[in-house]
Design a protein around this motif. Structure first.
Motif, short mmCIF file in Angstrom:
data_model
loop_
_atom_site.label_atom_id
_atom_site.label_comp_id
_atom_site.label_asym_id
_atom_site.label_seq_id
_atom_site.Cartn_x
_atom_site.Cartn_y
_atom_site.Cartn_z
N THR A 200 43.30 36.32 38.38
CA THR A 200 44.25 37.10 38.82
C THR A 200 43.72 38.42 38.87
O THR A 200 43.16 39.06 38.23
CB THR A 200 45.58 37.09 37.88
OG1 THR A 200 45.20 37.56 36.66
CG2 THR A 200 46.24 35.70 37.88
N HIS A 201 44.51 39.39 39.65
CA HIS A 201 44.28 40.92 39.68
C HIS A 201 42.92 41.16 40.19
O HIS A 201 42.26 42.27 39.41
CB HIS A 201 44.89 41.83 38.33
CG HIS A 201 46.32 41.37 38.11
ND1 HIS A 201 47.37 41.86 38.89
CD2 HIS A 201 46.80 40.50 37.10
CE1 HIS A 201 48.36 41.37 38.33
NE2 HIS A 201 48.43 40.59 37.64
N ALA B 280 46.41 28.26 42.55
CA ALA B 280 45.32 29.25 43.33
C ALA B 280 45.86 30.36 44.23
O ALA B 280 45.72 31.56 43.87
CB ALA B 280 44.27 28.41 44.06
N ALA B 281 46.93 29.92 44.76
CA ALA B 281 47.59 30.94 45.84
C ALA B 281 48.44 31.82 44.88
O ALA B 281 48.22 33.31 45.19
CB ALA B 281 48.40 30.11 46.69
N ARG B 282 48.91 31.56 43.77
CA ARG B 282 49.74 32.51 43.01
C ARG B 282 48.87 33.46 42.29
O ARG B 282 49.09 34.63 42.16
CB ARG B 282 50.45 31.93 41.94
CG ARG B 282 51.87 31.33 42.33
CD ARG B 282 52.75 30.83 41.14
NE ARG B 282 52.06 29.82 40.24
CZ ARG B 282 52.18 28.32 40.54
NH1 ARG B 282 52.66 27.88 41.66
NH2 ARG B 282 51.50 27.47 39.86
N ALA B 283 47.73 32.90 41.95
CA ALA B 283 46.70 33.73 41.32
C ALA B 283 45.92 34.80 42.29
O ALA B 283 45.95 36.11 42.37
CB ALA B 283 45.38 32.97 40.71
N GLU C 151 43.49 41.32 45.91
CA GLU C 151 43.48 41.99 47.04
C GLU C 151 42.15 41.51 47.91
O GLU C 151 41.14 41.42 47.53
CB GLU C 151 43.45 43.52 47.05
CG GLU C 151 44.74 44.26 47.27
CD GLU C 151 44.91 45.49 47.39
OE1 GLU C 151 43.75 45.98 47.86
OE2 GLU C 151 45.56 46.23 46.29
N TYR C 152 42.36 40.75 49.18
CA TYR C 152 41.32 40.17 49.86
C TYR C 152 41.39 40.51 51.32
O TYR C 152 42.59 40.60 51.71
CB TYR C 152 41.40 38.73 49.54
CG TYR C 152 41.24 38.29 48.04
CD1 TYR C 152 40.14 38.52 47.36
CD2 TYR C 152 42.40 38.15 47.31
CE1 TYR C 152 40.03 38.14 46.10
CE2 TYR C 152 42.40 37.80 45.98
CZ TYR C 152 41.22 37.98 45.26
OH TYR C 152 41.14 37.58 44.05
N ASP C 153 40.54 40.43 51.91
CA ASP C 153 40.49 40.66 53.54
C ASP C 153 40.79 39.25 54.20
O ASP C 153 41.62 39.00 55.01
CB ASP C 153 39.20 41.06 54.11
CG ASP C 153 38.87 42.41 53.59
OD1 ASP C 153 39.81 43.42 53.20
OD2 ASP C 153 37.67 43.19 53.94
N ALA C 154 40.19 38.29 53.60
CA ALA C 154 40.18 36.93 54.22
C ALA C 154 40.30 35.78 52.84
O ALA C 154 39.64 36.29 52.10
CB ALA C 154 39.22 36.69 55.02
N VAL C 155 40.96 34.67 53.14
CA VAL C 155 41.12 33.47 52.41
C VAL C 155 40.35 32.57 53.02
O VAL C 155 40.98 32.20 54.29
CB VAL C 155 42.22 33.52 51.62
CG1 VAL C 155 42.35 32.38 50.83
CG2 VAL C 155 42.72 34.59 50.90
N CYS C 156 39.65 31.77 52.61
CA CYS C 156 39.06 30.65 53.34
C CYS C 156 39.15 29.41 52.24
O CYS C 156 38.55 29.28 51.26
CB CYS C 156 37.68 30.70 53.62
SG CYS C 156 36.78 29.43 54.57
#
Ligand code: KPL
Length: 300
Positions: A61-62, A80-83, A88-93
């Motif tokens: 988290t964070h 995983a999505a909650r964490a 902060e991320y530009d992209a999630v894959c």
């Protein structure tokens, strides 16, 4: 690039370890694996030999990074999505089995890319993972077409020496991967066979039929995947990974919960939604769920 790999199982550790050869990688997983990686680094052996030192955390988290790669079991996607939503991320894959990306999209602001990974990975012991087969990582926009973020992520994977394709046809590839998983995972787990032996033996009929059903669901969903292509994909992956055990076969052998809902549940829910019949997927799902209930690992 700064990359957070959420889910340090066999595949997550392998992909994260390979990325760590070139990028700043944080692995998120469980102890004692994470503790060992922190203390002694991560050892990759088998088809690839490497020793790397990614950061290793048990709490994801964070955090912030350019990219978050999700490699958890499909049933841990919401966690995983909650964490990831706290960072902060530009992209999630996603490089998971099952059609998990929609759940990530529902919970996260950053662009969610679709991905598949066909590298073979086996968790040996804390701090060590074996690459059992050089495969490929495919990334691309979830709804298809080109996306500069997918290009950037693909370049980052390729820079780390990972065989990578940036694809414009992820909707078809996701269904093809679902067909491969539906074809191999359940039959191999029920028959307790390797991937190659599953297709070569009497279970091969169910495997091919499950793949055909997924192709019909894909077409009803507007995605051009024909039955022959789905069967070809199952046969190709089974031949390429002939000696390997599917993840569901491993889960059953270890007495663990399986990804039955993410694979067969996704196929049969969509079959219901589009009015397509999928009796083989339904039967395999029921048998695997019966095994889970008997083993006491089926969630309520
Ligand atoms: O993804 C797989 C798995 O084991 O989960 C393969 C090896 C492709 C078989 O379906």
């Amino acid at each position: 690039m700064e990359v957070l790999v959420y889910g340090a199982g066999a595949l997550g550790s392998l992909v994260g370890g390979l990325l760590a050869r070139t990028h700043e990688v944080t692995l998120v997983g469980r102890d004692p694996h994470m503790r060992r990686v922190r203390e002694d680094g991560l050892r990759i052996d088998g088809e690839i030999d490497a020793r790397v030192r990614p950061r290793a955390l048990t709490d994801g988290t964070h955090r912030s990074a350019d990219l978050a790669v999700v490699t958890t079991k499909a049933y841990d996607t919401d966690a995983a999505a909650r964490a990831l939503a706290t960072g902060e991320y530009d992209a999630v894959c996603s490089l998971q089995n099952g059609l998990t990306e929609e759940r990530l999209v529902a919970a996260l602001d950053p662009t969610v890319l679709a991905g598949t990974a066909s590298y073979g990975a086996r968790f040996v012991e804390p701090g060590r993972v074996t690459c059992t087969g050089i495969g490929e990582v495919v990334v691309g926009a979830l709804s298809g077409g080109t996306d500069p973020l997918a290009e950037r992520v693909g370049s980052a994977f390729a820079e780390a020496g990972i065989e990578t394709t940036v694809a414009a046809d992820m909707p078809r590839r996701r269904y093809e991967k679902l067909a491969v998983n539906a074809g191999i995972n359940g039959p191999s787990a029920l028959a307790r066979l390797s991937n190659g032996a599953t297709l070569d033996g009497p279970g091969g009929e169910a495997a091919r039929e499950a793949a055909r059903e997924v192709a019909r669901v894909a077409r009803a969903d507007g995605v051009a995947l024909d039955e022959e292509a789905a069967v070809d994909a199952v046969e190709r992956v089974a031949a390429d990974t002939a000696a390997n055990r599917s993840s569901m076969r491993e889960d059953v052998a270890a007495g663990r919960r399986t990804e039955v809902d993410a694979i067969y549940g996704a196929a049969t829910e969509r079959a219901d939604r589009f009015g397509v019949s999928a009796p083989t997927c339904r039967t395999v799902a029921s048998l695997i769920r019966a095994w889970e209930a008997g083993a006491g690992v089926r969630p309520e």
